[in-house]
Structure formats: C-alpha cells, structure tokens
Design an enzyme around this catalytic site. Structure first.
Site, mmCIF file in Angstrom:
data_model
loop_
_atom_site.group_PDB
_atom_site.id
_atom_site.type_symbol
_atom_site.label_atom_id
_atom_site.label_comp_id
_atom_site.label_asym_id
_atom_site.label_seq_id
_atom_site.Cartn_x
_atom_site.Cartn_y
_atom_site.Cartn_z
ATOM 1 N N GLU A 1 49.248 37.286 37.598
ATOM 2 C CA GLU A 1 49.292 38.390 36.636
ATOM 3 C C GLU A 1 50.713 38.881 36.338
ATOM 4 O OE1 GLU A 1 46.550 41.484 37.646
ATOM 5 O OE2 GLU A 1 44.824 40.139 37.718
ATOM 6 N N GLU B 1 40.026 35.465 39.977
ATOM 7 C CA GLU B 1 39.598 36.772 40.478
ATOM 8 C C GLU B 1 38.469 37.272 39.590
ATOM 9 O OE1 GLU B 1 42.519 39.870 40.962
ATOM 10 O OE2 GLU B 1 44.030 38.479 41.756
#
Length: 484
Positions: free
Chosen positions: A207, A399
């Site tokens: 991220e 995720e």
C-alpha cells in the site's frame, strides 16, 4: 491445475512485539517513535497504546503457524522489518547508479562485494530469526510470501518527528529523499541473498499510496509524518515507483521467484452518476489512487507532473504479480482542486459510504459498517479485482477482513467477499489466492489495540490465542469444502 493459495497475512510492526519480558522490541522504526510522541498523544492523533504490549508473534510464531495449518491454509504472508535487519544506516555502503533523461535513477549496481559489506553491519541475529520463521512455515507446507516494506521505515531513514517539526532542515525524510531508493535496493538485495531459498513470492511495497495520502495529504489522521505537503507527496510517489523497480531488479539478481507489489485497489463510484463533475472526479480518484502504481509498474506509464500528460519509462515496467488489498469502496464527489502540485486531486469521499461511515451502524446505502466505520460492500471486491485484471498479471487478494470485535459481521463478510472473488474468477480474472487479514488481533497503527481484525483474539496478559469460533469455522469450511 495450480493450487489456489489460501492464507493469512501479517506485517512486522503490527504483530511481532509484545513479549512479557520485553524481549524482541524494535525501537528503530519511525512508527515506534511516532506512536509514543507526546504531542501526537495529546492531540489524539494516536491511541497511546504501545506496540511492545502487542501479541508477541516474534516469540510465538510457531503457535500462529500451527493455528493457520489447523485451518487448512497453505500460504502465509509476512514482512521482514527493514529496521531489524539494518538498525543503523547503510549509507556507508556505496553503490554505483545511473540516471535516465528525466533524472530518475534507472539502474543500481549491487554486487556480491556490496552484499558482504552490508553483512558486516546487518543484525545477524535478526537475519537468523527470519530464517527460522520461514523454515517453520516451509516445514508445515506453506507457500511463503514476503513483503519488504509494509509502511514502516528505519528511523535513520525517516524521522517523522523531525520532519513534522522542521521539514526543510530534517535530515531523514524517508521517501521524500531519493536516497531511499538506493537504500531500499540494497536492503532488498541483501534480504533476497539471505532468505531467498525460503521464499516463494516477493512483494516490494504494501500500500504505497497510504504513505502518500495519509502521511502528506491528511495531517489529521495520525499517520507519520503528519504534514500537509503536496510537493513532498509528489516526490514520495515518484521515489516509491522508482524504488519498486530498483528493488525488483535487486531481488531478481539473487532470487528467481516472482516479485510483485501490493496495492489497496479501491473501486470508486460517483455520488451522482448524472453529474459530470462527480463522474470526472471519480475518474481522477481512480487515476490517482489506483492507476499511478498499476500503470507505472506494469506498463511503464507515468504522469510525472500529475496533470494528465503521460510518458513511457520502460525501466519502471517491472512487475510479476499484483497484490490486491480490499476492504471497502469510495463514493466520490467533486471538489475544487486543492493543490497546484497535484491538480488531479479534485475529489473527496462522501460521508456515509465506504471508509467514511459511522462505526457499528449502517451506511447511506443501508449496508452494515464495522467497528472502524468501514462499509461492508462485497461488490467492491469484484470491481477492484477487475481493475487489477486489466493489467494481465496474476492477482492475489493479499488482505481482506473486517474490524469486528463481537464477531457479528465477520462470518458473513468472509463468505460474501469470497463469493465475489469467485465471480471475478468466473468472469476471467486471474486470481490465484486469498489472504485474510488477519489470523490474530494486532496493533492497528494509530488506533492501537482498539480495532480487532483477528480470527483469533489475543489475551493482553497471557498472549493466549482465543478463537472467534464462527469466523474460524467459516473460513476453515470455505478452504476445506468450498462455498456452500
């Protein structure tokens, strides 16, 4: 037929610390200093909880691995903490590098001599610890996924308190400074050299846009360095793009395993589909949040000035697989552009949807919301996968999960999101794995221990792993028997 990867995922800083005897503490990350900063605590930017009171995965990793094995999982994703391997600067180990016509670093030369110099300053005990962790996973039959950078940076590279207090004079500015590219390439090469025989899949970043958006454009959310500086945000984007490419090459020099990047691909929808401004703002959100890295690492397509003019830079086109972290969506409305340096930003999330909902309530579309105030929106799983699938690379859901301390929403959340993942596969998406966030509760960044994502809760004193039975059984049954 290729085996589908079913797994769980953890980062180092959020899971490792918590030994009752105060062993295994890492004081050398930027986040260690950030969460205990008195001004941050006073201003409620951080919880005041400390990571050394965490779940102690460092000491109890064998227990966690066995829990995952008992669920029938076959893949496990970890992070190797940069500051544990190199608690002190690596600047003194010099490397040759070249620039392209745009002034970007296009090549970093790392040799065996470089690695031996790095070995002299590396923490050998921590290298051996990660080897033991990975050995245990391999002995249990797991495919191993290793991320090199999951938000945290060594304090010698990024001192967020100094950056916040005096940006111009701060010496350790992290990804604002392009020297981070060289240091990251050295770290990546060293880890691949030392651990490569035990790793099946590599990821450079997790991220990277979170570092940009929360650290430099949203000083009110508690993310280091907590400043509003669009010029710095622009530099961080470019340096991370280059950093990914150079780390990719560094790993590939010493490992033949696939190297990817993990992105939080967030599907966005206009608040008013009939308003051209909302529609355009939504397109710009997608370009800024999702496509900067998807375009850059997969196609070498980069908007250096963030004004809609793209160039091709082939040496940035370095990627084998895409990790997709999906939690919820964004509903976008138009706003006047805020930043001269980033004219593409003419969007804002709409309250009552996606990440901007009330905790433990319902969204404006009447969808349930989590303890975090994130809307449950399974369709977004399908849509985010389809965004990634445009780039024709294997996709792993790296995720997916929900903050749900009472375990009321999680079983349904898992089931509905896995269903949407399989719908995407049936529609032609090359999805090869699903990783749940997370096996256990963890230290959730600025929120500390307030937020519970785990299939297992963790007793704060004994560190005992206590199952949330409905969620554990739901995931286990999906893995072993498929969807009902």
């Amino acid at each position: 037929m290729r085996e589908f990867a079913w797994g769980v995922v953890q980062s180092a800083f959020q899971f490792e610390m918590g030994d009752p005897l105060r062993r295994f503490i890492d004081t050398r990350t930027d986040w260690w200093h950030w969460v205990r900063d008195p001004l941050n605590i006073k201003n409620d930017l951080v919880s005041g909880h400390l990571p050394e009171d965490g779940i102690n995965n460092y000491g109890l990793y064998e227990i966690d691995h066995q829990l995952a094995k008992d669920m029938g999982l076959n893949a496990y994703q970890i992070t190797v903490e940069w500051s544990r391997i190199f608690p002190c600067p690596t600047y003194g180990v010099e490397v040759d590098f070249e620039r392209d016509s745009y002034g970007l670093i296009k090549r970093v030369k790392i040799t065996k001599e470089t690695l031996h110099e790095l070995e002299e300053i590396a923490n050998a005990k921590e290298v051996e610890h990660y080897r033991e962790v990975l050995k245990n996973l391999k002995e249990l039959g797991f495919s191993t996924f290793v991320t090199l950078n999951h938000q945290t940076q060594p304090i010698w590279l990024h001192d967020p308190i100094h950056v916040r207090e005096n940006f111009e004079k701060a010496r350790a500015k992290g990804w604002v400074d392009e020297r981070a590219i060289l240091e990251f390439a050295k770290f990546a090469a060293f880890v691949a050299w030392k651990l490569g025989d035990l790793v099946d899949f590599w990821a450079t970043f997790d991220e990277p846009m979170v570092t940009v958006e929360l650290g430099y454009l949203a000083p009110y959310v508690g993310w280091p360095p907590g400043i509003l500086n669009p010029k710095a945000a622009k530099a961080v984007i470019i340096n991370q793009l280059v950093g990914h490419a150079r780390a990719y090459e560094a790993v590939k020099t010493f490992s033949d395993k696939p190297v990817g990047i993990i992105l939080n691909i967030i599907p966005a929808y206009p608040r008013d589909p009939n308003d051209p401004k909302d529609v355009k703002a939504t397109e710009n959100y997608d370009l800024f949040h999702n496509r900067i890295f998807l375009d850059g690492v997969n196609e070498g397509k980069v908007d250096l000035d963030f004004d809609g003019n793209y160039v091709k830079i082939d040496h940035l086109k370095r990627n084998d697989w895409i990790g997709n972290n999906y939690y919820t969506r964004e509903v976008i409305r138009y706003t006047e552009p805020k930043y001269e340096e980033l004219p593409i930003i003419n969007f804002v999330g709409t309250e009552g949807y996606g990440y901007s909902s009330e905790p433990n309530s319902v969204s404006k579309d009447n969808n349930p919301t989590s303890d975090f105030g994130w809307e449950c929106f399974p369709q977004g799983m399908y849509d985010s996968i389809m965004i990634g699938n445009e780039y024709r690379k294997p996709i792993y859901i790296t995720e997916n999960g929900i903050a749900d301390s009472r375990d009321l929403l999680r079983p349904r959340y898992i089931k509905e999101h896995v269903e949407k993942m399989f719908e995407a596969i049936q529609a032609g998406a090359d999805v090869r794995g699903y990783f749940h966030w997370a096996l256990t509760d963890n230290y959730e960044w600025a929120m500390g221990f307030k937020i519970k994502f785990g299939l297992y809760e963790v007793d704060p004193i004994s560190k005992q792993r206590i199952p949330r039975p409905r969620s554990v059984e739901t995931y286990k049954k999906i893995v072993r028997e498929g969807l009902p």
